[in-house]
Design a protein around this motif. Structure first.
Motif, PDB file in Angstrom:
ATOM      1  N   VAL A  27      25.339  -7.610 -12.208  1.00 47.84           N
ATOM      2  CA  VAL A  27      25.218  -7.947 -14.078  1.00 47.84           C
ATOM      3  C   VAL A  27      26.063  -8.644 -14.593  1.00 47.84           C
ATOM      4  O   VAL A  27      27.632  -8.067 -14.382  1.00 47.84           O
ATOM      5  CB  VAL A  27      24.962  -6.709 -14.721  1.00 47.84           C
ATOM      6  N   LEU A  28      26.281  -9.602 -15.124  1.00 42.41           N
ATOM      7  CA  LEU A  28      27.329 -10.389 -16.060  1.00 42.41           C
ATOM      8  C   LEU A  28      27.467 -10.810 -17.295  1.00 42.41           C
ATOM      9  O   LEU A  28      26.114 -10.466 -17.543  1.00 42.41           O
ATOM     10  CB  LEU A  28      27.318 -12.091 -15.022  1.00 42.41           C
ATOM     11  N   VAL A  29      28.641 -10.463 -17.343  1.00 43.08           N
ATOM     12  CA  VAL A  29      28.689 -10.704 -18.774  1.00 43.08           C
ATOM     13  C   VAL A  29      29.156 -11.479 -19.284  1.00 43.08           C
ATOM     14  O   VAL A  29      29.949 -12.241 -18.803  1.00 43.08           O
ATOM     15  CB  VAL A  29      29.443  -9.654 -19.639  1.00 43.08           C
ATOM     16  N   ASP A  30      28.825 -12.614 -19.941  1.00 45.51           N
ATOM     17  CA  ASP A  30      28.965 -14.265 -20.591  1.00 45.51           C
ATOM     18  C   ASP A  30      29.757 -13.823 -22.139  1.00 45.51           C
ATOM     19  O   ASP A  30      29.472 -13.938 -23.016  1.00 45.51           O
ATOM     20  CB  ASP A  30      27.353 -14.626 -20.592  1.00 45.51           C
ATOM     21  N   GLN A  31      30.842 -14.282 -21.410  1.00 40.35           N
ATOM     22  CA  GLN A  31      32.318 -13.938 -22.005  1.00 40.35           C
ATOM     23  C   GLN A  31      31.918 -15.173 -22.989  1.00 40.35           C
ATOM     24  O   GLN A  31      32.517 -15.258 -24.234  1.00 40.35           O
ATOM     25  CB  GLN A  31      33.275 -14.112 -21.814  1.00 40.35           C
ATOM     26  N   ARG A  32      31.786 -16.273 -23.301  1.00 41.19           N
ATOM     27  CA  ARG A  32      31.807 -17.627 -23.995  1.00 41.19           C
ATOM     28  C   ARG A  32      30.563 -17.404 -24.567  1.00 41.19           C
ATOM     29  O   ARG A  32      30.630 -17.088 -25.273  1.00 41.19           O
ATOM     30  CB  ARG A  32      30.513 -18.940 -23.092  1.00 41.19           C
ATOM     31  N   TYR A  33      29.317 -16.390 -24.382  1.00 44.76           N
ATOM     32  CA  TYR A  33      28.146 -16.777 -25.160  1.00 44.76           C
ATOM     33  C   TYR A  33      28.849 -15.520 -26.568  1.00 44.76           C
ATOM     34  O   TYR A  33      28.300 -15.877 -27.536  1.00 44.76           O
ATOM     35  CB  TYR A  33      27.157 -16.027 -24.975  1.00 44.76           C
ATOM     36  N   HIS A  34      29.684 -14.410 -25.981  1.00 40.94           N
ATOM     37  CA  HIS A  34      29.865 -13.381 -26.872  1.00 40.94           C
ATOM     38  C   HIS A  34      31.439 -13.876 -27.937  1.00 40.94           C
ATOM     39  O   HIS A  34      30.999 -13.800 -28.944  1.00 40.94           O
ATOM     40  CB  HIS A  34      30.663 -12.221 -25.935  1.00 40.94           C
ATOM     41  N   ALA A  35      32.682 -14.423 -27.260  1.00 39.12           N
ATOM     42  CA  ALA A  35      33.090 -15.072 -27.944  1.00 39.12           C
ATOM     43  C   ALA A  35      31.984 -15.981 -29.223  1.00 39.12           C
ATOM     44  O   ALA A  35      32.439 -16.086 -30.264  1.00 39.12           O
ATOM     45  CB  ALA A  35      34.036 -16.046 -27.670  1.00 39.12           C
ATOM     46  N   ARG A  36      30.988 -16.951 -28.832  1.00 33.93           N
ATOM     47  CA  ARG A  36      30.305 -17.567 -29.949  1.00 33.93           C
ATOM     48  C   ARG A  36      29.410 -16.821 -31.085  1.00 33.93           C
ATOM     49  O   ARG A  36      29.650 -16.829 -32.298  1.00 33.93           O
ATOM     50  CB  ARG A  36      29.434 -18.353 -28.912  1.00 33.93           C
ATOM     51  N   VAL A  37      28.732 -15.804 -30.530  1.00 33.97           N
ATOM     52  CA  VAL A  37      28.187 -14.593 -31.328  1.00 33.97           C
ATOM     53  C   VAL A  37      29.225 -13.618 -32.590  1.00 33.97           C
ATOM     54  O   VAL A  37      28.796 -13.564 -33.127  1.00 33.97           O
ATOM     55  CB  VAL A  37      27.190 -13.613 -30.007  1.00 33.97           C
ATOM     56  N   SER A  38      29.962 -13.282 -31.590  1.00 34.17           N
ATOM     57  CA  SER A  38      31.351 -12.627 -32.446  1.00 34.17           C
ATOM     58  C   SER A  38      31.824 -13.896 -33.708  1.00 34.17           C
ATOM     59  O   SER A  38      31.684 -13.383 -34.753  1.00 34.17           O
ATOM     60  CB  SER A  38      32.726 -12.844 -31.636  1.00 34.17           C
ATOM     61  N   LYS A  39      31.891 -14.784 -33.494  1.00 36.90           N
ATOM     62  CA  LYS A  39      32.259 -15.895 -33.940  1.00 36.90           C
ATOM     63  C   LYS A  39      31.708 -16.170 -35.327  1.00 36.90           C
ATOM     64  O   LYS A  39      31.827 -16.290 -36.463  1.00 36.90           O
ATOM     65  CB  LYS A  39      32.804 -17.586 -33.452  1.00 36.90           C
ATOM     66  N   GLY A  40      30.562 -15.963 -35.204  1.00 37.22           N
ATOM     67  CA  GLY A  40      28.580 -16.367 -35.761  1.00 37.22           C
ATOM     68  C   GLY A  40      28.768 -15.142 -36.901  1.00 37.22           C
ATOM     69  O   GLY A  40      28.405 -15.017 -38.201  1.00 37.22           O
ATOM     70  N   MET A  54      28.428  -5.276 -26.597  1.00 38.13           N
ATOM     71  CA  MET A  54      29.664  -5.589 -25.423  1.00 38.13           C
ATOM     72  C   MET A  54      29.743  -4.253 -25.089  1.00 38.13           C
ATOM     73  O   MET A  54      29.790  -4.301 -23.658  1.00 38.13           O
ATOM     74  CB  MET A  54      30.649  -6.525 -26.007  1.00 38.13           C
ATOM     75  N   ALA A  55      30.376  -3.399 -25.699  1.00 40.19           N
ATOM     76  CA  ALA A  55      30.565  -2.163 -25.106  1.00 40.19           C
ATOM     77  C   ALA A  55      29.792  -1.859 -23.880  1.00 40.19           C
ATOM     78  O   ALA A  55      29.784  -1.309 -22.335  1.00 40.19           O
ATOM     79  CB  ALA A  55      30.732  -1.165 -26.148  1.00 40.19           C
ATOM     80  N   THR A  56      28.371  -1.589 -24.865  1.00 38.48           N
ATOM     81  CA  THR A  56      27.172  -1.506 -23.619  1.00 38.48           C
ATOM     82  C   THR A  56      26.916  -1.755 -22.386  1.00 38.48           C
ATOM     83  O   THR A  56      27.006  -1.604 -21.164  1.00 38.48           O
ATOM     84  CB  THR A  56      25.799  -1.366 -24.066  1.00 38.48           C
ATOM     85  N   ALA A  57      27.574  -3.715 -22.486  1.00 42.34           N
ATOM     86  CA  ALA A  57      26.679  -4.412 -21.148  1.00 42.34           C
ATOM     87  C   ALA A  57      28.559  -4.042 -20.678  1.00 42.34           C
ATOM     88  O   ALA A  57      28.226  -3.914 -19.080  1.00 42.34           O
ATOM     89  CB  ALA A  57      27.385  -5.431 -21.662  1.00 42.34           C
ATOM     90  N   ASN A  58      29.438  -3.707 -20.934  1.00 42.95           N
ATOM     91  CA  ASN A  58      30.259  -3.652 -19.708  1.00 42.95           C
ATOM     92  C   ASN A  58      30.614  -2.189 -19.392  1.00 42.95           C
ATOM     93  O   ASN A  58      31.087  -1.825 -18.413  1.00 42.95           O
ATOM     94  CB  ASN A  58      31.626  -3.065 -20.586  1.00 42.95           C
ATOM     95  N   TRP A  59      29.900  -1.499 -20.385  1.00 41.52           N
ATOM     96  CA  TRP A  59      29.246  -0.161 -19.160  1.00 41.52           C
ATOM     97  C   TRP A  59      28.908   0.603 -18.636  1.00 41.52           C
ATOM     98  O   TRP A  59      29.154   0.289 -17.120  1.00 41.52           O
ATOM     99  CB  TRP A  59      28.762   0.852 -20.628  1.00 41.52           C
ATOM    100  N   LEU A  60      27.600  -0.867 -18.055  1.00 42.19           N
ATOM    101  CA  LEU A  60      26.348  -1.064 -17.503  1.00 42.19           C
ATOM    102  C   LEU A  60      27.327  -1.422 -16.009  1.00 42.19           C
ATOM    103  O   LEU A  60      27.006  -1.201 -15.252  1.00 42.19           O
ATOM    104  CB  LEU A  60      25.617  -1.900 -18.283  1.00 42.19           C
ATOM    105  N   VAL A  61      28.538  -2.617 -15.978  1.00 41.87           N
ATOM    106  CA  VAL A  61      28.551  -3.355 -15.583  1.00 41.87           C
ATOM    107  C   VAL A  61      29.788  -2.119 -14.329  1.00 41.87           C
ATOM    108  O   VAL A  61      29.814  -2.104 -13.308  1.00 41.87           O
ATOM    109  CB  VAL A  61      29.551  -4.101 -15.841  1.00 41.87           C
ATOM    110  N   LYS A  62      30.832  -1.243 -15.292  1.00 42.51           N
ATOM    111  CA  LYS A  62      31.210  -0.285 -14.707  1.00 42.51           C
ATOM    112  C   LYS A  62      30.201   0.634 -13.923  1.00 42.51           C
ATOM    113  O   LYS A  62      31.354   1.126 -12.721  1.00 42.51           O
ATOM    114  CB  LYS A  62      32.441   0.470 -16.463  1.00 42.51           C
TER     115      LYS A  62
END
Length: 223
Positions: A27-40, A54-62
């Motif tokens: 599982v990879l978290v796309d930081q660029r996509y997160h930044a773009r969605v957050s900005k919108g 984002m928190a759920t995605a990070n929890w899954l990775v960990k």
């Protein structure tokens, strides 16, 4: 079986245990996509939603990383406990249960049970289920050390494979031979192990060998 863990012999008789990364979920978290969605995100509700995702995605990775570390930890302890098997084979399997491994690595028994279910270890002796290394104890005769039930099963097969047509071993005879080798085992246990190995009774084996011998004599006579 596809191994979840590989065991390889290293220098000085040490064993290297490593995860098979091909079997691990990625599982990879796309930081660029997160930044773009957050900005919108405009409203507080939208911002909270993106933050929660984002928190759920990070929890899954960990969680997946922790799961991989747990598998490696449990497998390493199994290899440590069963080092005799990796050197000499099934005859040197030791009695081992989930509780022993759990206590050694500081985890709950249920965690070890869950981690070892449907997992396999790749060894120089083939790929085996992790559960294979957990075997019941058969008492040793005259206070000797206990034996692994899997090792005893293997010994029964060896004894039967070494039979001659004139010396087919009954379950009682197998008991006596095993006791002579320091295994304190009951006749019913020998019968149960023999049946689990799909070995016929001594009467059936004797009948089969007699029939086989007779057919050979007939073939020779025809020649």
């Amino acid at each position: 079986l596809v191994p979840d863990v590989h065991v390889r012999e290293g220098l000085g008789g040490m064993w290297h245990v490593e995860l098979n990364t091909d079997t691990l979920p990625r599982v990879l978290v796309d930081q660029r996509y997160h930044a773009r969605v957050s900005k919108g995100a405009r409203t507080d509700q939208e911002k909270t939603f993106v933050s929660d995702c984002m928190a759920t995605a990070n929890w899954l990775v960990k969680s997946l990383d922790q799961r991989a570390k747990t598998i490696l930890k449990v497998a390493s302890e199994i290899v440590r406990q069963q080092d005799g098997f990796f050197v000499h084979g099934v005859t040197h399997l030791r009695p081992l249960n989930l509780k022993t491994v759990a206590e050694a690595i500081g985890m709950h028994e249920s965690t070890v049970s869950r981690v070892t279910s449907n997992k396999a270890i790749g060894t120089s002796r083939g790929t085996l289920e992790m559960k294979y290394f957990f075997t019941a104890a058969i008492p040793g005769a005259a206070g000797a050390a206990a034996h692994s039930s899997e090792a005893v099963r293997h010994r029964i097969k060896q004894l039967v494979d070494g039979e001659t047509p004139d010396d087919v071993l009954s379950d009682d005879a197998l008991v006596q031979k095993l006791r002579g080798e320091g295994v304190d085992i009951a006749r019913r246990t020998v019968a149960k192990y023999r049946e689990s190995l799909r070995i016929p009774s001594s009467i059936e084996r004797r009948r089969e060998r007699f029939a086989h011998g007779s057919s050979q004599h007939v073939a020779l006579a025809l020649r």
